[in-house]
Design an enzyme around this catalytic site. Structure first.
Site, short mmCIF file in Angstrom:
data_model
loop_
_atom_site.label_atom_id
_atom_site.label_comp_id
_atom_site.label_asym_id
_atom_site.label_seq_id
_atom_site.Cartn_x
_atom_site.Cartn_y
_atom_site.Cartn_z
CE LYS A 281 1.61 6.06 15.84
NZ LYS A 281 1.04 7.26 15.37
CB VAL B 114 4.08 2.06 4.04
CG1 VAL B 114 5.66 1.79 4.69
CG2 VAL B 114 3.51 3.12 5.07
CB ALA C 125 2.80 -11.03 0.40
N GLY D 2 0.84 -1.20 0.22
CA GLY D 2 0.16 0.06 -0.07
C GLY D 2 0.82 1.32 -0.02
#
Lengths: 441, 441
Positions: free
Chosen positions: B210, B19, B48, B17
């Site tokens: 995060k 990234v 993949a 996608g």
């Protein structure tokens, strides 16, 4: 056997001044954390000092103090050497001796790395040992490791650093209090931000060493302090700082490293000089003696690293970070990422470097002056971004901001202007850096 | 033999996608630099994807595309696996399969690391392979490596992060344009800064993941997303933002990780909520969708790391940095620094966490109100830093800023206030973070 008490690693510390004493303190007070992070305890093997009886911020166990640094680094049982003496010699010989004897080395010595890193890196390669020096640039701010490792899959195009706390303090005071250079420097000295002999800071030698180190890592090319064009801040006037303010900018001493298109392909430009940067640039808000390094790269975009650039504990923090890495590598019997200079790019001379200029002129206020000033720029192939004229009786002030042009052309333009009959004085000349986003237009 | 052409390392990329396509692009366009930095070429073994025919930003060599991710990661010749699928499954199974098959893994998957890092780290330990995930927090900003390595000789005491670009964009718009939450969110969605379903960002789930990762690394303790107290920004009003402004502060959604003194010794506190921070704090100037992480440590002092927190190329830059490290370690047949949880500190519940509160009340304007409000705070052992009263006809507005007290006591105080007869409305309640330096006094 999975030993619960692995063999300690022995650490020799060379120098026990402001930084060294904090290194020794952290080694002692953090010993349990350090052991857990390294996988083996770190044990102080000895501390080499010139004057054993000098007063210090840390209690040195008497048996560990020596004046014979050479013998200490050559001891068979020393695994790691921390060099925080500074200067070229005896630091260089001691680091070489340490590597030769099989120790890994952590140094905070920017002058030495910038002048003769090549010799030291070659010795580290030959010995198969680590030579780390995060503390040499921007104190506690992790910047060398991010450049060497985090950005290793990216292409760094520019590094702009405020890497000298003393000059940033002086310029910040000039900006916030409207004081002149001498007055601000005196205050910096009184408050301990500047040395009695401030030459290394004020004339940009310190920032130039750091620029050389940053450029080397960013561009995988050997750049030494001698390759760095250097101008200090001693000629920056209160009026320069005020002019910057008027234009929505601030004056900073910058270490600038750029990947540029040279006459024969990619090249490196490395320079240190005072420059105006727009207030909208993240570096503009770096106040007092803080340091910051702004990095531009193709994929990551604009990054900034900010923090205290000097002082005993911050510098010792950087030294200890390196020491943990080097020690961990000793435990696993490997080396960490070393310097690479495979790109081997040429360093562009300053004259060919592209910059912008902010020039302020006192001129006669009569018809044709603006045209002939513009003509002087055009003659040297420098195109103008803005010209602002303010009449004041029979004279006028012209403020000119150029587009990017070669430094040689810009300098030649300034010479031509100075010689013109109706130019009474070129009252300020300063380079302009950072994105401008209209702030200087 | 010193081979001039070392065996290439084979890289499998899972997901292509925003990234993944940038990772593939950088692997191709930077291949020479990457080879020089790794010491061996990196070769794309396969990509993949779920939908082979989906439009992408990068040309995928047809022979390399597969829909069978599991078979790809289990291939004998794959040395390195990049996981940029996101989400818990199948990402977790694929990472475990990759490690089991002997590959090192680079992931950008914050949700997975925060939820079940323990399983993954144990698998990496068992396999003796690297599992790196710099891209999982704050995109391109190198923050995990500095926490894990650069600060390894120091003691981190606090991490304050703006780690979610969407909410920072929304709050920044509310601040700069005076708009309400809904309006600012709509703008963020229109400009592509917020998803159609903005829940993960707006309700703080992303920032909490995060925070868990940052707290784990900073304090060498396993902290999961479930340990993090979480409040989003959907209830922040234009009036809250205006109140902050009036006090010289700005509202930010912060990921806050602190080393604190708990009832039984040192403990960790990890939370995500909107908070007022003074304009003088370096985080206050982080605008738009930028991220920044502010770190306080004992020796280094105050550091800040700033940059783009999301987007294809910046995130890919972080992934590639990790990939170079992992690849270099494959070449030297070693592992890099792994997670340590030796400190194993308890996580303090939110009620025990010490914070400050900014509370705005509409009250009847008559004698004794101020005294009884002050009494409500005193009853709950909360001491006040400032109280400001502004009469407006028969009602008045009270603005109260407390000193640090436990969140439970502060919440109880707010409840008591709400129930008081002369309190017409508790119009705003927000925590206050960052050094105040008088800005909120």
């Amino acid at each position: 056997m999975n030993s619960p008490h692995p063999t300690p690693l022995k650490v020799a510390v060379l120098g026990c001044g402001v930084v060294g004493s904090q290194v020794v303190r952290l080694l002692t007070t953090q010993s349990e954390d350090l052991a857990a992070r390294v996988g083996a305890p770190l044990e102080l093997a000895g501390v080499a000092v010139r004057r054993p009886d000098a007063p210090r911020d840390v209690d040195l166990p008497a048996g560990l103090v020596t004046t014979d640094a050479e013998a200490l680094v050559r001891r068979d049982d020393v695994d790691l050497v921390v060099e925080v003496i500074g200067g070229i010699e005896p630091a260089r010989s001691l680091i070489l001796a340490a590597l030769e004897s099989g120790a890994s080395v952590v140094s905070a010595n920017k002058a030495l790395i910038a002048e003769d890193g090549a010799t030291l890196f070659a010795a580290a390669d030959a010995a198969g040992r680590d030579l780390f020096y995060e503390a040499a640039v921007a104190g506690a701010i992790p910047i060398l490791r991010p450049l060497r490792e985090s950005l290793a899959g990216d292409r760094v195009t520019r590094v702009l650093g405020i890497t000298n706390g003393t000059t940033n303090f002086v310029l910040d005071r000039m900006d916030s209090q409207g004081s002149g250079f001498a007055e601000a420097l005196e205050e910096a000295q009184r408050l301990g931000y500047a040395e009695a002999d401030p030459t290394a800071d004020v004339e940009g030698f310190d920032a130039a060493a750091k620029a050389a180190i940053l450029a080397s890592l960013a561009f995988h090319t050997r750049v030494t302090a001698n390759d760095v064009h250097r101008e200090g801040i001693s000629e920056v006037t209160a009026s320069d700082v005020a002019s910057a303010r008027e234009m929505g900018a601030v004056v900073k001493l910058l270490s600038i490293c750029e990947l540029v298109e040279g006459p024969d392909g990619p090249a490196v430009s490395a320079r240190v000089h005072p420059a105006m940067i727009p207030l909208s640039h993240p570096l503009a808000s770096v106040r007092e003696a803080y340091n910051a390094v702004f990095v531009e790269s193709e994929a990551a975009g604009r990054l900034m690293f900010y923090g205290p650039g000097a002082g005993g504990p911050p510098t010792a923090s950087a030294v200890l970070g390196d020491l943990v890495s080097a020690a961990r590598n000793r435990v696993s019997q490997v080396r960490g990422a070393a310097e690479t200079t495979y790109a081997d790019l040429p360093v562009l001379p300053m004259g060919r470097t592209q910059t912008r200029y902010h020039i302020q002129l006192d001129v006669d206020d009569k018809a044709g002056v603006l045209a002939s000033v513009a003509q002087a720029f055009a003659e040297h192939d420098v195109s103008l971004q803005t010209v602002r004229q303010e009449g004041r009786g029979d004279d006028a002030q012209l403020v000119v901001v150029s587009h990017r042009a070669s430094d040689a052309d810009l300098s030649a333009t300034v010479e031509t202007l100075s010689a013109m009959a109706w130019v009474r004085e070129v009252s300020s000349v300063m380079r302009v850096e950072g994105d401008t986003e209209g702030a200087l237009s």
